[in-house]
Design a protein around this motif. Sequence first.
Motif, PDB file in Angstrom:
ATOM      1  N   GLY A   1     -16.630-140.876 -45.221  1.00  0.00           N
ATOM      2  CA  GLY A   1     -16.914-142.102 -44.501  1.00  0.00           C
ATOM      3  C   GLY A   1     -15.752-143.077 -44.418  1.00  0.00           C
ATOM      4  O   GLY A   1     -15.698-143.881 -43.506  1.00  0.00           O
ATOM      5  N   LYS A   2     -14.797-143.003 -45.352  1.00  0.00           N
ATOM      6  CA  LYS A   2     -13.754-144.035 -45.368  1.00  0.00           C
ATOM      7  C   LYS A   2     -12.424-143.498 -45.887  1.00  0.00           C
ATOM      8  O   LYS A   2     -12.382-142.683 -46.791  1.00  0.00           O
ATOM      9  CB  LYS A   2     -14.224-145.182 -46.263  1.00  0.00           C
ATOM     10  N   ILE A   3     -11.352-143.996 -45.283  1.00  0.00           N
ATOM     11  CA  ILE A   3      -9.998-143.762 -45.785  1.00  0.00           C
ATOM     12  C   ILE A   3      -9.413-145.140 -46.052  1.00  0.00           C
ATOM     13  O   ILE A   3      -9.393-145.995 -45.162  1.00  0.00           O
ATOM     14  CB  ILE A   3      -9.112-143.033 -44.755  1.00  0.00           C
ATOM     15  N   SER A   4      -8.964-145.365 -47.266  1.00  0.00           N
ATOM     16  CA  SER A   4      -8.358-146.640 -47.622  1.00  0.00           C
ATOM     17  C   SER A   4      -6.873-146.407 -47.886  1.00  0.00           C
ATOM     18  O   SER A   4      -6.510-145.573 -48.719  1.00  0.00           O
ATOM     19  CB  SER A   4      -9.047-147.201 -48.865  1.00  0.00           C
ATOM     20  N   ILE A   5      -6.027-147.136 -47.147  1.00  0.00           N
ATOM     21  CA  ILE A   5      -4.579-146.934 -47.255  1.00  0.00           C
ATOM     22  C   ILE A   5      -3.921-148.209 -47.771  1.00  0.00           C
ATOM     23  O   ILE A   5      -4.096-149.287 -47.193  1.00  0.00           O
ATOM     24  CB  ILE A   5      -3.953-146.594 -45.880  1.00  0.00           C
ATOM     25  N   TRP A   6      -3.181-148.082 -48.865  1.00  0.00           N
ATOM     26  CA  TRP A   6      -2.382-149.196 -49.378  1.00  0.00           C
ATOM     27  C   TRP A   6      -0.946-148.956 -48.944  1.00  0.00           C
ATOM     28  O   TRP A   6      -0.388-147.891 -49.198  1.00  0.00           O
ATOM     29  CB  TRP A   6      -2.468-149.264 -50.911  1.00  0.00           C
ATOM     30  N   PHE A   7      -0.380-149.939 -48.223  1.00  0.00           N
ATOM     31  CA  PHE A   7       1.015-149.871 -47.818  1.00  0.00           C
ATOM     32  C   PHE A   7       1.811-150.857 -48.656  1.00  0.00           C
ATOM     33  O   PHE A   7       1.497-152.053 -48.669  1.00  0.00           O
ATOM     34  CB  PHE A   7       1.184-150.263 -46.338  1.00  0.00           C
ATOM     35  N   GLY A   8       2.832-150.370 -49.359  1.00  0.00           N
ATOM     36  CA  GLY A   8       3.723-151.255 -50.103  1.00  0.00           C
ATOM     37  C   GLY A   8       4.752-151.853 -49.156  1.00  0.00           C
ATOM     38  O   GLY A   8       5.025-151.284 -48.084  1.00  0.00           O
ATOM     39  N   ARG A   9       5.337-152.958 -49.564  1.00  0.00           N
ATOM     40  CA  ARG A   9       6.275-153.670 -48.680  1.00  0.00           C
ATOM     41  C   ARG A   9       7.492-152.845 -48.297  1.00  0.00           C
ATOM     42  O   ARG A   9       8.121-153.107 -47.276  1.00  0.00           O
ATOM     43  CB  ARG A   9       6.707-154.981 -49.327  1.00  0.00           C
ATOM     44  N   GLN A  10       7.844-151.858 -49.104  1.00  0.00           N
ATOM     45  CA  GLN A  10       9.060-151.059 -48.843  1.00  0.00           C
ATOM     46  C   GLN A  10       8.830-149.903 -47.870  1.00  0.00           C
ATOM     47  O   GLN A  10       9.768-149.216 -47.490  1.00  0.00           O
ATOM     48  CB  GLN A  10       9.590-150.472 -50.165  1.00  0.00           C
ATOM     49  N   VAL A  11       7.575-149.663 -47.498  1.00  0.00           N
ATOM     50  CA  VAL A  11       7.278-148.479 -46.681  1.00  0.00           C
ATOM     51  C   VAL A  11       7.948-148.571 -45.305  1.00  0.00           C
ATOM     52  O   VAL A  11       8.011-149.642 -44.704  1.00  0.00           O
ATOM     53  CB  VAL A  11       5.744-148.255 -46.561  1.00  0.00           C
TER      54      VAL A  11
END
Length: 175
Positions: free
Chosen positions: A34-44
């Motif tokens: 049902g869900k994909i949670s993506i954390w993006f760091g500032r350096q990406v």
Amino acid sequence: MGHKLSKEYEISPNLSLSSFEMGRDDVNVVCTYGKISIWFGRQVLDVVIGRILLGISKIDHSAVHELELICDFDEIMDYESHGYVLVSYAKSKDGYRTTFNVPFSSKKALYKLAGSITEELKDKDTILDCYWTGDDSDIMRLYEGLSVTIEGWKLKSINYKDDVKEKQGDFIISD
């Protein structure tokens, strides 16, 4: 040169998956049903953001990101012209309170979404939630696809739902 997953990384067919976590230091992706949670760091890097969004799009064309924002009336049409789908809007003291669906079936919408993630990352790390219909095999395909296109991509953890049946507690059932 695609690499096969070693056996310990395969999702167990007889257990119910709770979450599958993958990524690298600057980005983390947690998949559940049902869900994909993506954390993006500032350096990406921008290219990594794009590859993740396109990777999800390839696996599940019906995936969406729900976006709530306050904007001017004119901006609503601008978002729509970029492929965002207006779900609701209401006048508020600061403008219009809007809800858009960002469809992963639209490259134009994903391009706009990637740009807004890049903007947010100038100030802080950011989290993006997408809703999808993926199952175990979709999760494995997403993992394999991203590990081919993104350098240093790895499995972080696989969690299963407890298959332990609910205990009856201290109740004694008698007729």
